[in-house]
Write a protein that holds these residues in place. Structure first.
Motif, mmCIF file in Angstrom:
data_model
loop_
_atom_site.group_PDB
_atom_site.id
_atom_site.type_symbol
_atom_site.label_atom_id
_atom_site.label_comp_id
_atom_site.label_asym_id
_atom_site.label_seq_id
_atom_site.Cartn_x
_atom_site.Cartn_y
_atom_site.Cartn_z
ATOM 1 N N GLU A 180 23.059 53.163 7.226
ATOM 2 C CA GLU A 180 22.128 52.315 7.873
ATOM 3 C C GLU A 180 21.878 50.940 7.276
ATOM 4 N N ASN A 181 21.817 50.909 5.858
ATOM 5 C CA ASN A 181 21.541 49.715 5.106
ATOM 6 C C ASN A 181 22.522 48.622 5.405
ATOM 7 N N LYS A 182 23.893 49.116 5.577
ATOM 8 C CA LYS A 182 25.278 48.075 5.748
ATOM 9 C C LYS A 182 25.108 47.609 7.222
ATOM 10 N N ALA A 183 24.501 48.462 8.108
ATOM 11 C CA ALA A 183 24.476 48.213 9.662
ATOM 12 C C ALA A 183 23.623 47.152 9.884
ATOM 13 N N TYR A 184 22.321 47.194 8.994
ATOM 14 C CA TYR A 184 21.142 46.443 9.276
ATOM 15 C C TYR A 184 21.902 45.027 8.845
ATOM 16 N N TYR A 185 22.640 45.056 7.606
ATOM 17 C CA TYR A 185 23.100 43.869 6.864
ATOM 18 C C TYR A 185 24.047 43.174 7.960
ATOM 19 N N PHE A 186 24.956 43.768 8.724
ATOM 20 C CA PHE A 186 25.852 43.035 9.304
ATOM 21 C C PHE A 186 25.284 42.714 10.774
ATOM 22 N N PHE A 187 24.377 43.450 10.918
ATOM 23 C CA PHE A 187 23.608 42.976 12.503
ATOM 24 C C PHE A 187 22.695 41.776 12.129
ATOM 25 N N LYS A 188 22.367 41.753 11.044
ATOM 26 C CA LYS A 188 21.610 40.591 10.584
ATOM 27 C C LYS A 188 22.359 39.337 10.375
ATOM 28 N N LYS A 189 23.504 39.519 9.977
ATOM 29 C CA LYS A 189 24.548 38.468 9.766
ATOM 30 C C LYS A 189 25.075 37.918 11.087
ATOM 31 N N THR A 190 25.260 38.902 11.950
ATOM 32 C CA THR A 190 25.824 38.688 13.336
ATOM 33 C C THR A 190 24.541 37.901 14.094
ATOM 34 N N ILE A 191 23.385 38.031 13.747
ATOM 35 C CA ILE A 191 22.491 37.109 14.424
ATOM 36 C C ILE A 191 22.463 35.917 13.909
ATOM 37 N N GLY A 192 22.559 35.748 12.359
ATOM 38 C CA GLY A 192 22.718 34.551 11.941
ATOM 39 C C GLY A 192 23.857 33.627 12.507
ATOM 40 N N LEU A 193 25.050 34.171 12.751
ATOM 41 C CA LEU A 193 26.078 33.552 13.201
ATOM 42 C C LEU A 193 25.913 33.349 14.711
ATOM 43 N N ASP A 194 25.371 34.110 15.620
ATOM 44 C CA ASP A 194 24.987 33.811 16.784
ATOM 45 C C ASP A 194 23.642 34.450 17.472
ATOM 46 N N PRO A 195 22.561 33.470 17.273
ATOM 47 C CA PRO A 195 21.381 33.777 17.410
ATOM 48 C C PRO A 195 20.981 34.503 18.726
ATOM 49 N N ASN A 196 21.904 34.157 19.733
ATOM 50 C CA ASN A 196 21.684 34.865 20.969
ATOM 51 C C ASN A 196 22.314 36.077 21.437
ATOM 52 N N HIS A 197 22.803 36.844 20.169
ATOM 53 C CA HIS A 197 23.660 37.834 20.293
ATOM 54 C C HIS A 197 22.585 39.105 20.760
ATOM 55 N N GLY A 257 23.145 42.370 21.724
ATOM 56 C CA GLY A 257 23.601 43.638 21.102
ATOM 57 C C GLY A 257 22.849 43.773 19.697
ATOM 58 N N ALA A 258 23.364 42.955 18.810
ATOM 59 C CA ALA A 258 22.843 42.880 17.455
ATOM 60 C C ALA A 258 21.362 42.920 17.315
ATOM 61 N N LYS A 259 20.767 42.219 18.256
ATOM 62 C CA LYS A 259 19.083 42.030 18.247
ATOM 63 C C LYS A 259 18.607 43.463 18.586
ATOM 64 N N PHE A 260 19.290 44.262 19.707
ATOM 65 C CA PHE A 260 18.772 45.442 19.978
ATOM 66 C C PHE A 260 18.960 46.574 19.091
ATOM 67 N N LYS A 261 20.224 46.518 18.274
ATOM 68 C CA LYS A 261 20.436 47.533 17.293
ATOM 69 C C LYS A 261 19.774 47.418 16.042
ATOM 70 N N LYS A 262 19.535 45.965 15.928
ATOM 71 C CA LYS A 262 18.623 45.732 14.639
ATOM 72 C C LYS A 262 17.350 46.152 14.796
ATOM 73 N N GLU A 263 16.608 45.959 15.841
ATOM 74 C CA GLU A 263 15.196 46.701 16.133
ATOM 75 C C GLU A 263 15.321 48.153 16.046
ATOM 76 N N LEU A 264 16.304 48.680 16.783
ATOM 77 C CA LEU A 264 16.456 50.458 16.374
ATOM 78 C C LEU A 264 16.169 50.766 14.993
ATOM 79 N N LEU A 265 17.207 50.114 14.141
ATOM 80 C CA LEU A 265 17.242 50.516 12.797
ATOM 81 C C LEU A 265 16.032 50.021 12.011
ATOM 82 N N MET A 266 15.388 49.183 12.421
ATOM 83 C CA MET A 266 14.146 48.628 11.850
ATOM 84 C C MET A 266 12.658 49.698 12.069
ATOM 85 N N GLY A 267 13.052 50.636 13.113
ATOM 86 C CA GLY A 267 12.046 51.837 13.855
ATOM 87 C C GLY A 267 10.957 51.090 14.727
#
Length: 200
Positions: A4-21, A23-33
């Protein structure tokens, strides 16, 4: 892969590269509970467009997917074998797996899906009377048609709160019509999104 830690890191990195992504925003919210009420349409549409080529193979060979067969069984048990339905609506019809299981049971079969590529696969089967590229709730709100049977196979798990879907499906059913659907079981509570992006 369960990290989960790596998944969160890469979702966050993806959003940094593409703020409108979405899928990454959705999955990041899930990981954050955080409580997720719905899946972003753009994410879902892209997901199934990209999945369209391998969708049937994955479901039928890897997952032993049986929901279309179960729906066909329900119809055969509830109605005379010679009965022909005037109108059936297949919500989230995808590549047409349900349509293929209920051939010869209807005069008109309408399929609705948000994925254009999934609809293209369904069209190859030459089963559906109409195939419509639309969000299923929006379609239910605007269609003037009514149906003897509404099917939602492996679809409601991508919605979350089902109140509007049930309300508008009921309005579009003929008298004594049936709404046949599948869901995933949640032992406690109302509904929640799992890490795989499906609602229980």
């Amino acid at each position: 892969l369960g990290n989960e830690n790596k998944a969160y890191y890469f979702f966050k990195k993806t959003i940094g590269l593409d703020p409108n992504h979405q899928g990454a925003k959705f999955k990041k919210e899930l990981l954050m509970g955080n409580k997720v009420e719905s899946i972003p349409r753009n994410y879902l549409e892209d997901h199934f467009d990209n999945f369209s080529e391998t969708f049937e193979k994955h479901l039928l060979l890897s997952l032993n997917y049986s929901v279309p067969s179960e729906i066909a069984k329900i119809l055969s048990e509830q109605f005379d074998e010679n009965y022909s339905f005037k109108n059936i609506l297949d919500l989230g019809c995808g590549t047409g797996l349900c349509g293929a299981r209920i051939q010869n049971l209807f005069l008109n079969l309408t399929g609705v899906d948000i994925s254009q590529r999934m609809l293209a696969k369904a069209a190859e089967k030459s089963i559906y009377t109409k195939l419509i590229h639309q969000d299923i709730l929006k379609f239910l709100k605007i269609t003037k048609e009514t149906y003897e049977i509404i099917i939602a196979a492996d679809v409601l798990i991508y919605i979350g709160n089902l109140d509007e879907i049930f309300k508008h499906s009921y309005k579009k059913l003929d008298k004594n019509g049936r709404f046949i659907f599948s869901v995933e079981e949640l032992k406690f509570g109302t509904y929640k999104a799992a890490y795989n992006g499906r609602f229980l």
